[in-house]
Design a protein around this motif. Structure first.
Motif, PDB file in Angstrom:
ATOM      1  N   GLY A 111     -10.149   1.662   1.963  1.00 45.60           N
ATOM      2  CA  GLY A 111      -8.642   2.351   2.322  1.00 45.60           C
ATOM      3  C   GLY A 111      -8.993   4.040   2.823  1.00 45.60           C
ATOM      4  N   ALA A 112      -9.719   4.620   2.271  1.00 47.93           N
ATOM      5  CA  ALA A 112      -9.769   5.855   2.153  1.00 47.93           C
ATOM      6  C   ALA A 112     -10.598   6.326   4.177  1.00 47.93           C
ATOM      7  CB  ALA A 112     -10.606   6.369   0.718  1.00 47.93           C
ATOM      8  N   GLU A 113     -11.548   5.630   4.138  1.00 42.15           N
ATOM      9  CA  GLU A 113     -11.836   5.648   5.355  1.00 42.15           C
ATOM     10  C   GLU A 113     -11.566   5.197   6.393  1.00 42.15           C
ATOM     11  OE1 GLU A 113     -16.656   3.443   5.078  1.00 42.15           O
ATOM     12  OE2 GLU A 113     -15.069   2.752   5.094  1.00 42.15           O
ATOM     13  N   ALA A 232       2.136   5.503   9.293  1.00 41.01           N
ATOM     14  CA  ALA A 232       1.974   4.638   7.990  1.00 41.01           C
ATOM     15  C   ALA A 232       0.852   4.222   7.567  1.00 41.01           C
ATOM     16  CB  ALA A 232       2.824   3.515   9.066  1.00 41.01           C
ATOM     17  N   ASP A 233       0.420   4.828   6.328  1.00 41.23           N
ATOM     18  CA  ASP A 233      -0.101   4.373   5.451  1.00 41.23           C
ATOM     19  C   ASP A 233       0.216   3.374   4.494  1.00 41.23           C
ATOM     20  OD1 ASP A 233      -2.243   4.101   3.245  1.00 41.23           O
ATOM     21  OD2 ASP A 233      -2.244   5.568   3.143  1.00 41.23           O
ATOM     22  N   GLU A 234      -0.207   2.240   5.328  1.00 41.56           N
ATOM     23  CA  GLU A 234       0.918   0.672   4.086  1.00 41.56           C
ATOM     24  C   GLU A 234      -0.289   0.277   3.979  1.00 41.56           C
ATOM     25  OE1 GLU A 234       4.024  -0.780   4.972  1.00 41.56           O
ATOM     26  OE2 GLU A 234       4.451  -0.212   6.728  1.00 41.56           O
ATOM     27  N   ILE A 235      -1.480   0.417   3.115  1.00 32.23           N
ATOM     28  CA  ILE A 235      -2.792   0.516   2.174  1.00 32.23           C
ATOM     29  C   ILE A 235      -2.187  -0.717   1.253  1.00 32.23           C
ATOM     30  CG2 ILE A 235      -4.907   0.656   0.812  1.00 32.23           C
ATOM     31  CD1 ILE A 235      -4.883   2.808   3.539  1.00 32.23           C
ATOM     32  N   GLN A 236      -0.848   0.172   0.876  1.00 37.01           N
ATOM     33  CA  GLN A 236      -0.961  -0.941  -0.891  1.00 37.01           C
ATOM     34  C   GLN A 236       0.538  -1.334  -0.167  1.00 37.01           C
ATOM     35  OE1 GLN A 236       0.722   0.554  -5.496  1.00 37.01           O
ATOM     36  NE2 GLN A 236      -1.110   1.792  -4.215  1.00 37.01           N
ATOM     37  N   THR A 237       1.518  -0.789   0.717  1.00 35.32           N
ATOM     38  CA  THR A 237       2.865  -1.569   0.980  1.00 35.32           C
ATOM     39  C   THR A 237       2.947  -2.240   2.291  1.00 35.32           C
ATOM     40  OG1 THR A 237       2.923   0.533   3.146  1.00 35.32           O
ATOM     41  CG2 THR A 237       4.362   1.176   0.762  1.00 35.32           C
ATOM     42  N   GLY A 273      -5.393  -1.731   4.712  1.00 35.21           N
ATOM     43  CA  GLY A 273      -6.830  -1.915   3.729  1.00 35.21           C
ATOM     44  C   GLY A 273      -6.609  -2.621   2.825  1.00 35.21           C
ATOM     45  N   LYS A 274      -7.008  -2.867   1.447  1.00 34.92           N
ATOM     46  CA  LYS A 274      -6.353  -3.206   0.467  1.00 34.92           C
ATOM     47  C   LYS A 274      -6.594  -5.429   0.850  1.00 34.92           C
ATOM     48  CE  LYS A 274      -5.999   0.441  -2.549  1.00 34.92           C
ATOM     49  NZ  LYS A 274      -4.697   1.117  -2.718  1.00 34.92           N
ATOM     50  N   ALA A 275      -4.966  -5.635   0.540  1.00 35.22           N
ATOM     51  CA  ALA A 275      -4.785  -7.352   1.067  1.00 35.22           C
ATOM     52  C   ALA A 275      -5.070  -7.664   2.295  1.00 35.22           C
ATOM     53  CB  ALA A 275      -2.706  -7.200   1.433  1.00 35.22           C
TER      54      ALA A 275
HETATM   55  C1  LIG Z   1      -5.517   2.489  -2.127  1.00 36.86           C
HETATM   56  C2  LIG Z   1      -4.334   3.753  -1.448  1.00 36.86           C
HETATM   57  C3  LIG Z   1      -5.792   3.974  -0.684  1.00 36.86           C
HETATM   58  C4  LIG Z   1      -7.336   4.195  -0.763  1.00 36.86           C
HETATM   59  O1  LIG Z   1      -7.907   2.924  -1.305  1.00 36.86           O
HETATM   60  P1  LIG Z   1      -9.368   3.416  -0.745  1.00 36.86           P
HETATM   61  O2  LIG Z   1      -9.429   1.406  -0.256  1.00 36.86           O
HETATM   62  O3  LIG Z   1      -9.174   3.160  -2.570  1.00 36.86           O
HETATM   63  O4  LIG Z   1     -10.095   3.712  -0.931  1.00 36.86           O
HETATM   64  C5  LIG Z   1      -5.182   4.930   0.646  1.00 36.86           C
HETATM   65  N1  LIG Z   1      -3.571   5.086   0.911  1.00 36.86           N
HETATM   66  C6  LIG Z   1      -2.916   4.145  -0.676  1.00 36.86           C
HETATM   67  C7  LIG Z   1      -2.080   4.436   0.200  1.00 36.86           C
HETATM   68  C8  LIG Z   1      -3.539   3.157  -0.786  1.00 36.86           C
HETATM   69  O5  LIG Z   1      -2.891   2.772  -2.470  1.00 36.86           O
END
Ligand SMILES: *Cc1c(COP(=O)(O)O)cnc(C)c1O
Length: 426
Positions: A111-113, A232-237, A273-275
């Motif tokens: 996600g950070a990348e 939009a950072d939707e990595i978690q949402t 990211g994540k999911a």
């Molecule tokens: C988890 C997260 C990140 C970072 O993702 P990593 O894979 O841990 O680097 C960035 N933004 C949001 C909103 C996150 O929840």
């Protein structure tokens, strides 16, 4: 003589303590198996997982379709680097861009990348398309944001723990309060060098802060009007977690393909990211249309693992599962049920002040100081009662189970949570 019984859990925790950097403070539970909504510890105790690896495991632990795709691709071709083409990347890029309705994707791993990638693209776009003078580009971010752990990303955090003694910090960021549309308006008006507005549609790590229903849409309109990228950072949402494909979709069920801007604030850049892998593999991505993404030319950005065949195969399978199993609809339905059931308890509770969230991204706020250990103690008791959750900040506990849960399982979880909370009522 007193012989201390050393459990497998104790041993595993001791090893981490001795040989691993102390950069986390985990709940003392050692997991060795997962399936669907459940995980098991090394003593074979079964738990409901109410964190889902920070919403990476939306599709449930070890989903057979995703694991199958991963296994098959890993034993066929795992990594080529981007020095050569591979036969999965193109099909994956077509699939993911059509799925989220963008022209192009830039694949990364964590996600950070992906956040770093979006920042780089936004800056480059500002210099080459908007005409900002070199080195002057600014990106607006929100207070209490969480976007990852790199030096640049922590530069615009206001979590002292994440920042302190990691400076000097990367310049070029302007911080404004979250969910404050006037603050965004002022920040945009006060500076001609703004490249983008980077925002979480719901602030997950901060404690599941849900903004006003129209915040995303108004922010998007303001960005449009000021020629600023809405990022939009939707990595978690994202990816069904909040009962919509993307949280910027709000309550709309369009799955990102809505033509009505009124209900779908399509970002200029979408960070996932994540999911995206269902938690099986580090897969992240930045999506954008040509106008933005085409500022990136060969050699200007990349990653050895980004866009590898395993990642592509896993991500396609993970996104298919979201559709095949109606996870958006399920998250919405169970989320409504979860909050209404918990609210019945909260009405008579002195311990819990509220439950908030959307879909299956929720949190309860404990009626105690930020410094108190109550939330941690509750999570320990939840663990003993067979449910794993973790405080986000001080007195806030996030509840984010896998989205493959059934209604009966959810009600079982609600009764575990309520029973546990009652142990802490005065
Ligand atoms: C988890 C997260 C990140 C970072 O993702 P990593 O894979 O841990 O680097 C960035 N933004 C949001 C909103 C996150 O929840």
């Amino acid at each position: 003589m007193h012989l201390e019984k050393v459990t497998a859990s104790d041993q595993a925790i001791k090893l981490e303590d001795k040989h691993g950097a102390h950069n986390y403070h985990p709940l003392p539970v050692v997991l060795s198996k997962g399936k669907g909504v459940h995980v098991w510890d090394v003593e074979n105790k079964k738990y409901y997982d109410f964190l889902s690896a920070y919403s990476a495991v939306n599709q449930g632990h070890c989903h057979p379709k995703i694991v199958g795709a991963m296994h098959e691709q890993a034993s066929t071709l795992a990594l080529t680097s981007r020095a050569f083409h591979n036969d999965i990347l193109g099909p994956y890029e077509k699939y993911v861009t059509e799925y989220f309705n963008f022209d192009k994707v830039l694949p990364m791993n964590t996600g950070a990348e992906a956040v770093e990638t979006a920042i780089k693209i936004a800056r480059k776009w500002a210099y080459e398309k908007k005409g900002v003078e070199e080195h002057q580009a600014q990106i607006i971010v929100c207070e209490n944001n969480f976007h990852g752990r790199t030096t640049t990303v922590i530069s615009f955090s206001n979590d002292e723990n994440a920042r302190k003694n990691f400076g000097p910090y990367t310049p070029g960021f302007i911080k404004i309060p979250y969910n404050d549309i006037d603050a965004l308006k002022d920040a945009l008006a006060s500076n001609d060098n703004i490249a983008g507005f980077l925002v979480e549609p719901i602030q997950g790590e901060a404690g599941v802060y849900t903004p006003a229903d129209d915040y995303m849409q108004k922010a998007k309109e303001l960005c449009n009007a000021n020629n600023v990228l809405f990022i939009a950072d939707e990595i978690q949402t994202g990816i069904a977690r909040t009962g919509a494909l993307l949280a910027v979709c709000g309550k709309c069920s369009c799955q990102g393909h809505c033509e009505q801007q009124a209900t779908y604030s399509k970002p200029d850049m979408l960070i996932l990211g994540k999911a995206l892998s269902g938690g099986n593999y580090p897969v992240s991505a930045v999506l954008a249309d040509n106008e933005v993404m085409n500022v990136i030319k060969p050699g200007q950005h990349g990653s050895t693992f980004g866009g590898n065949p395993v990642a592509g195969a896993v991500a396609i399978a993970a996104l298919e599962v979201v559709k095949d199993e109606n996870l958006i609809q399920n998250a919405r339905k169970l989320g409504d049920l979860f909050r209404s059931e918990l609210n019945k308890y909260i009405e008579q509770s002195d311990l819990v002040s509220l439950v908030r969230g959307r879909g299956l991204l929720n949190a309860i706020v404990i009626n105690d100081s930020e410094e108190s250990t109550t939330a941690w103690d509750i999570c320990m008791a939840l663990r003993d009662n067979g449910l794993l959750a973790k405080p986000t900040h001080g007195n806030i506990i996030r509840f984010a189970p896998p989205l493959v849960m059934t209604e009966a399982e959810l009600l079982d979880c609600v009764s575990i949570i309520v029973k546990t909370l009652k142990q802490f009522e005065k």
